[in-house]
Design an enzyme around this catalytic site. Structure first.
Site, PDB file in Angstrom:
ATOM      1  N   SER A   4      62.304  10.243  70.565  1.00  0.00           N
ATOM      2  CA  SER A   4      61.469  10.247  69.377  1.00  0.00           C
ATOM      3  C   SER A   4      62.357  10.341  68.146  1.00  0.00           C
ATOM      4  O   SER A   4      63.177  11.258  68.031  1.00  0.00           O
ATOM      5  CB  SER A   4      60.491  11.434  69.435  1.00  0.00           C
ATOM      6  OG  SER A   4      59.627  11.438  68.325  1.00  0.00           O
TER       7      SER A   4
ATOM      8  N   LYS B  89      60.742   5.676  70.043  1.00  0.00           N
ATOM      9  CA  LYS B  89      59.484   5.991  69.351  1.00  0.00           C
ATOM     10  C   LYS B  89      59.803   6.352  67.913  1.00  0.00           C
ATOM     11  O   LYS B  89      60.612   7.246  67.660  1.00  0.00           O
ATOM     12  CB  LYS B  89      58.750   7.150  70.029  1.00  0.00           C
ATOM     13  CG  LYS B  89      57.430   7.495  69.335  1.00  0.00           C
ATOM     14  CD  LYS B  89      56.617   8.522  70.109  1.00  0.00           C
ATOM     15  CE  LYS B  89      57.024   9.928  69.796  1.00  0.00           C
ATOM     16  NZ  LYS B  89      56.109  10.933  70.421  1.00  0.00           N
TER      17      LYS B  89
ATOM     18  N   LYS C 260      58.469   7.864  64.384  1.00  0.00           N
ATOM     19  CA  LYS C 260      57.438   8.593  63.665  1.00  0.00           C
ATOM     20  C   LYS C 260      57.097   7.799  62.401  1.00  0.00           C
ATOM     21  O   LYS C 260      57.989   7.294  61.707  1.00  0.00           O
ATOM     22  CB  LYS C 260      57.925   9.987  63.290  1.00  0.00           C
ATOM     23  CG  LYS C 260      58.170  10.902  64.479  1.00  0.00           C
ATOM     24  CD  LYS C 260      56.874  11.358  65.120  1.00  0.00           C
ATOM     25  CE  LYS C 260      57.117  12.428  66.171  1.00  0.00           C
ATOM     26  NZ  LYS C 260      55.858  12.934  66.771  1.00  0.00           N
TER      27      LYS C 260
ATOM     28  N   ASP D 201      54.358   6.658  66.304  1.00  0.00           N
ATOM     29  CA  ASP D 201      53.547   7.873  66.400  1.00  0.00           C
ATOM     30  C   ASP D 201      53.199   8.338  64.996  1.00  0.00           C
ATOM     31  O   ASP D 201      54.082   8.657  64.195  1.00  0.00           O
ATOM     32  CB  ASP D 201      54.328   8.961  67.146  1.00  0.00           C
ATOM     33  CG  ASP D 201      53.538  10.247  67.305  1.00  0.00           C
ATOM     34  OD1 ASP D 201      52.330  10.258  67.004  1.00  0.00           O
ATOM     35  OD2 ASP D 201      54.140  11.244  67.754  1.00  0.00           O
TER      36      ASP D 201
ATOM     37  N   GLU E   9      50.483   5.773  68.556  1.00  0.00           N
ATOM     38  CA  GLU E   9      50.045   7.077  69.042  1.00  0.00           C
ATOM     39  C   GLU E   9      49.314   7.861  67.949  1.00  0.00           C
ATOM     40  O   GLU E   9      49.820   8.001  66.839  1.00  0.00           O
ATOM     41  CB  GLU E   9      51.280   7.850  69.518  1.00  0.00           C
ATOM     42  CG  GLU E   9      50.984   9.201  70.140  1.00  0.00           C
ATOM     43  CD  GLU E   9      52.266   9.905  70.567  1.00  0.00           C
ATOM     44  OE1 GLU E   9      52.188  11.088  70.907  1.00  0.00           O
ATOM     45  OE2 GLU E   9      53.337   9.261  70.553  1.00  0.00           O
TER      46      GLU E   9
ATOM     47  N   ASP F 131      47.061  11.531  71.683  1.00  0.00           N
ATOM     48  CA  ASP F 131      47.888  12.709  71.931  1.00  0.00           C
ATOM     49  C   ASP F 131      47.059  13.944  71.594  1.00  0.00           C
ATOM     50  O   ASP F 131      46.436  14.556  72.456  1.00  0.00           O
ATOM     51  CB  ASP F 131      49.159  12.614  71.072  1.00  0.00           C
ATOM     52  CG  ASP F 131      50.018  13.870  71.084  1.00  0.00           C
ATOM     53  OD1 ASP F 131      49.667  14.845  71.782  1.00  0.00           O
ATOM     54  OD2 ASP F 131      51.047  13.892  70.384  1.00  0.00           O
TER      55      ASP F 131
ATOM     56  N   LYS G 202      50.633  16.194  77.301  1.00  0.00           N
ATOM     57  CA  LYS G 202      51.470  17.332  76.946  1.00  0.00           C
ATOM     58  C   LYS G 202      50.869  18.564  77.611  1.00  0.00           C
ATOM     59  O   LYS G 202      49.767  18.985  77.248  1.00  0.00           O
ATOM     60  CB  LYS G 202      51.541  17.523  75.440  1.00  0.00           C
ATOM     61  CG  LYS G 202      52.400  16.491  74.720  1.00  0.00           C
ATOM     62  CD  LYS G 202      52.424  16.742  73.227  1.00  0.00           C
ATOM     63  CE  LYS G 202      53.311  15.711  72.523  1.00  0.00           C
ATOM     64  NZ  LYS G 202      53.175  15.814  71.051  1.00  0.00           N
TER      65      LYS G 202
ATOM     66  N   GLY H 212      56.560  15.378  74.390  1.00  0.00           N
ATOM     67  CA  GLY H 212      57.454  16.512  74.255  1.00  0.00           C
ATOM     68  C   GLY H 212      57.183  17.285  72.986  1.00  0.00           C
ATOM     69  O   GLY H 212      56.613  16.754  72.026  1.00  0.00           O
TER      70      GLY H 212
END
Length: 368
Positions: free
Chosen positions: A135, A161, A163, A189, A214, A239, A263, A291
């Site tokens: 991430s 991934k 953000k 995400d 996400e 998520d 998660k 995570g």
């Protein structure tokens, strides 16, 4: 088993670099660890709540308080103790899933250590290693982002991934695709940073062939996610919205997601996480393991979960050195883009005493 006491231990783990998301920037992790002591064995659990209630309503101080005042006493009142009885014993306390997950994990770890069984085998793992994604936080410039992605790909991570947030989305994704090509597995995400009104803007991500987007909308907006999924081609992954197996079933039925991020802390523990996995497999929905910048204790359990058959996408189960120079356990090291699944009893790892002592900011022993 009979519970004889629980230790609450706070540790502070500096990050190797600031990690920025749409809800804030972290420079270190304030982590609450639990050590459950029984006559047969000890077990460890990690609470993944953050210092502030930004990712979810939970935060570290509140987790410690609810454990001390309500959850641990409720568990101590049980005539017998095994991991499958933890969730029912704690059910009268509303919410606080991350605190509940930490306590259940510690009990499960102790139970499995006493029996000489691994968590991976107990959950139903089918792999000896799991593919790892990474991430990448929001950065000050696209150039800085490209350098970071280049380093992670060179290290062997098999999925990137990014953000994102309003103002940092289409251009960073375009830059990564142009620099590294279409073969790189890439996803984004948003951590709830957008609204339904942003649907057409988010559709601009469609040409980049992303694995998924996400949690673009608020965690309670399942209908909004279902509407968004009909507007954009990029698969929607949930998520924060997925808090239980029932929530996953509802989201799938509404068409709010095509993929689920599991998660364990967010859903109340690894046993419920396995049920989320089973629901998704039954509906043909891929899952992957998210995570929360865990220490080696939480990472070990996540890797075991990610070895289940329905986890068909690389997770955020990064190596220890992605976030920390010093872990509380022996470090998890990437090998050909994978992490080995621990095979020892319980979660398969234990804290390194010197490292644990150096990172500890406080302990509290609760005899029972």
């Amino acid at each position: 088993m009979k519970l004889t006491g629980v230790e609450l231990r706070r540790i502070r783990m500096p990050l190797v670099a600031p990690f920025r998301t749409s809800f804030g920037t972290e420079t270190s992790r304030d982590v609450l660890l639990l050590r459950v002591v029984t006559a047969e064995a000890e077990g460890w659990g990690e609470c993944v709540a953050m210092s502030e209630p930004l990712y979810s309503s939970e935060y570290v101080e509140a987790a410690g308080d609810v454990l001390r005042r309500f959850l641990i006493p409720a568990l101590a009142a049980q005539p017998g103790l095994d991991a499958n009885r933890v969730a029912p014993a704690l059910a009268p306390v509303k919410g606080h899933r991350m605190a509940k997950a930490a306590l259940e994990t510690a009990v499960l770890d102790a139970e499995l250590r006493a029996a000489g069984r691994s968590l991976a085998r107990e959950l139903g793992a089918v792999r000896e290693s799991v593919p790892c994604g990474v991430s990448v936080g929001i950065m000050d410039s696209v150039g800085e982002l490209l350098d970071a992605v280049d380093g992670y790909l060179a290290a062997g991570y098999v999925r990137i991934k990014l953000k994102i947030e309003p103002g940092w989305d289409v251009e960073p994704v375009r830059a990564v695709r142009e620099r590294f090509g279409d073969d790189v597995l890439l996803q984004v995400d948003a951590n709830t940073a957008y609204t339904r009104a942003d649907a057409r803007h988010l559709a601009q991500l469609d040409p980049f062939d992303l694995l998924l987007i996400e949690q673009p909308l608020d965690e309670e907006d399942l209908l909004g996610h279902a509407e968004l999924a009909r507007v954009i081609r990029t698969p929607v992954c949930l998520d924060e919205s997925i808090t239980s197996a029932r929530a996953a079933a509802d989201a799938i039925a509404l068409g709010a997601c095509a993929i689920v991020n599991v998660k364990p802390g967010r859903v109340g523990g690894y046993l419920e996480a396995r049920r989320v996995h089973d629901v998704c497999v039954a509906h043909g929905v891929p899952v992957w393991c998210g995570g929360m910048l865990e220490s080696g204790i939480g990472r070990a359990a996540n890797v075991a979960l990610a070895a289940l058959p329905g986890f068909t996408l690389p997770g955020d189960t990064s190596a220890s050195d992605r976030y920390y120079r010093t872990d509380v356990t022996a470090p998890f090291v990437l090998a050909d883009g994978h992490l080995a699944v621990p095979t020892g009893p319980g979660i398969g790892v234990e804290p390194v005493p010197d490292a644990l002592a150096a990172l500890t900011t406080g302990t509290e022993w609760l005899p029972l």
